[in-house]
Write an enzyme that holds these catalytic residues in place. Structure first.
Site, PDB file in Angstrom:
ATOM      1  N   ASP A  16       1.007  -1.220  -0.049  1.00  0.00           N
ATOM      2  CA  ASP A  16       0.190  -0.027  -0.006  1.00  0.00           C
ATOM      3  C   ASP A  16       0.674   0.641   0.207  1.00  0.00           C
ATOM      4  OD1 ASP A  16       0.596  -1.135   2.547  1.00  0.00           O
ATOM      5  OD2 ASP A  16      -1.347   0.118   3.392  1.00  0.00           O
ATOM      6  N   ASN A 156      -5.344  -3.818  13.850  1.00  0.00           N
ATOM      7  CA  ASN A 156      -5.036  -4.951  13.337  1.00  0.00           C
ATOM      8  C   ASN A 156      -3.655  -6.037  13.316  1.00  0.00           C
ATOM      9  OD1 ASN A 156      -2.656  -3.043  12.185  1.00  0.00           O
ATOM     10  ND2 ASN A 156      -3.255  -2.795  10.230  1.00  0.00           N
ATOM     11  N   ASN A 164       1.834   0.209  12.543  1.00  0.00           N
ATOM     12  CA  ASN A 164       2.347   1.571  12.507  1.00  0.00           C
ATOM     13  C   ASN A 164       2.245   2.346  13.893  1.00  0.00           C
ATOM     14  OD1 ASN A 164       2.956   1.254   9.561  1.00  0.00           O
ATOM     15  ND2 ASN A 164       1.693   3.006   9.108  1.00  0.00           N
ATOM     16  N   HIS A 238      -4.597   0.777   2.408  1.00  0.00           N
ATOM     17  CA  HIS A 238      -4.346   2.147   4.003  1.00  0.00           C
ATOM     18  C   HIS A 238      -3.845   2.770   3.502  1.00  0.00           C
ATOM     19  CE1 HIS A 238      -5.499  -1.195   6.679  1.00  0.00           C
ATOM     20  NE2 HIS A 238      -4.769  -2.236   5.475  1.00  0.00           N
ATOM     21  N   ASP A 239      -2.700   3.128   3.181  1.00  0.00           N
ATOM     22  CA  ASP A 239      -1.687   3.920   3.079  1.00  0.00           C
ATOM     23  C   ASP A 239      -2.156   5.053   2.366  1.00  0.00           C
ATOM     24  OD1 ASP A 239       1.923   2.105   3.744  1.00  0.00           O
ATOM     25  OD2 ASP A 239       0.712   3.094   4.989  1.00  0.00           O
TER      26      ASP A 239
HETATM   27  O1  RIB Z   1      -2.058  -0.619   9.949  1.00  0.00           O
HETATM   28  C1  RIB Z   1      -1.711  -0.358   8.312  1.00  0.00           C
HETATM   29  C2  RIB Z   1      -0.353  -0.092   7.974  1.00  0.00           C
HETATM   30  O2  RIB Z   1       1.160  -0.711   8.874  1.00  0.00           O
HETATM   31  C3  RIB Z   1       0.077   0.261   6.554  1.00  0.00           C
HETATM   32  O3  RIB Z   1       1.115   1.690   6.459  1.00  0.00           O
HETATM   33  C4  RIB Z   1       1.030  -0.664   6.861  1.00  0.00           C
HETATM   34  O4  RIB Z   1       2.547  -0.376   4.560  1.00  0.00           O
HETATM   35  C5  RIB Z   1       1.532  -1.000   7.303  1.00  0.00           C
HETATM   36  O5  RIB Z   1       2.836  -0.195   7.544  1.00  0.00           O
HETATM   37 CA    CA Z   2       3.250   1.450   5.338  1.00  0.00          CA
END
Ligand code: RIB
Ligand code: CA
Length: 315
Positions: A16, A156, A164, A238-239
């Site tokens: 992502d 998650n 992150n 996500h990103d």
């Molecule tokens: O939880 C999703 C994040 O964690 C996104 O940034 C994905 O790339 C991972 O880094």
């Molecule tokens: Ca990421």
């Protein structure tokens, strides 16, 4: 001056992250890319940032950042993104090289020389926290921080922790308690609305050429990982949401909230606590909570299509 927002994307590619870099370069002026250990070790995410730049014709320099969090032990998400962080596509022979091994110093130097740049961290916040600790004046010189991380709901990597934030909660705490006036949060409660499914893989593959195929192969790999994790071929993109919050803010609805991050909880370390109570309270974040999925998806597909054949390789 193009009038488009100027961004520094701090990332840990990651499928992502890769699509977020394409989006940033097509929809904004991408001043530079900095890397941080996260989805995979620093050496891998840096190589991946170079490969994605090469495949999609992104000219922004890549600067290498932090290999490990401020305090915590490093952790990766290889089960999602693959052994080296970019499973799925056939990776080309690497032709690009990094611009420096000093991402933190480069961010400080660049934001001091050029006011009004957005910092867009889409991995653990380690580099950004180090910038703010070494150069507190940067907080007043940047346009803001738009980050992917945390959640106003479920996690998650654990019941309540998003990856992150969990990798480096101390770094996120530095950012959330900084005087930066504009902090935009794209947490899982928002990013799960950007649906990754077979239809997205299909539409990316239909773009064709090198870039369309590369993106579709990343999504196919990501979907396989989602099946392994949850039994469902569906996930969140996500990103790119953190990039859209700056380049296309109308696709995200947000509310000013106070957000903190848990540092000590045995069960809740890395949890972002979004105060959603009514009332006149101090706030520190624009909490993104609703995504115009159709619009975001169209913008993402158009961005990949715009860079599908930059190598002229065709397929
Ligand atoms: O939880 C999703 C994040 O964690 C996104 O940034 C994905 O790339 C991972 O880094
Ligand atoms: Ca990421």
């Amino acid at each position: 001056m193009s009038g488009r927002p100027r961004l520094i994307v701090d990332c840990d590619p990651g499928h992502d992250d890769a699509l977020a870099l394409v989006l940033a370069d097509v929809r904004a002026d991408l001043v530079g890319i900095t890397t941080v250990g996260g989805n995979a070790p620093l050496i891998d995410v840096t190589r991946n940032a170079l490969i994605v730049s090469q495949v999609y014709g992104i000219d922004a320099p890549v600067h290498v950042g932090s290999a490990r969090p401020l305090v915590a032990e490093p952790r990766n998400a290889l089960e999602i993104h693959g052994t080296h962080g970019l499973a799925g596509p056939v990776l080309p022979a690497l032709e690009r090289t990094v611009a420096s091994d000093a991402a933190v110093e480069w961010i400080i130097e660049t934001t001091r020389a050029d006011e009004g740049i957005w910092l867009v961290p889409i991995g653990p916040m380690t580099n950004i926290a180090q910038v703010l600790r070494l150069a507190p004046d940067v907080a007043d010189r940047i346009a803001g921080v738009s980050f992917m991380g945390g959640s106003g709901g479920v996690g998650n990597h654990g019941p309540v922790s998003e990856f992150n934030a969990l990798v480096d909660p101390e770094a996120l705490h530095v950012v959330l308690t900084s005087p930066i006036a504009e902090v935009r949060m794209a947490g899982l409660d928002l990013t799960h609305q950007f649906v990754v499914d077979d239809a997205l893989e299909r539409d990316l593959r239909a773009i064709g050429d090198v870039g369309g195929t590369f993106a579709a192969d990343m999504i196919a790999s990501y979907l396989e990982a989602m099946v392994g994790r949850s039994g469902r071929r569906q996930g969140g993109l996500h990103d790119p949401c953190a990039v859209l919050a700056v380049t296309d803010p109308d696709v995200i609805t947000s509310t000013r909230r106070h957000v903190g991050v848990e540092l000590r909880g045995e069960l809740t370390r890395g949890m972002t606590v979004v105060d959603q109570r009514a009332g006149d309270r101090a706030t520190n974040v624009a909490h993104g909570h609703t995504l115009d999925h159709a619009a975001a998806r169209r913008i993402m597909l158009d961005a990949v299509a715009a860079r599908a054949d930059v190598t002229g390789g065709g397929s």
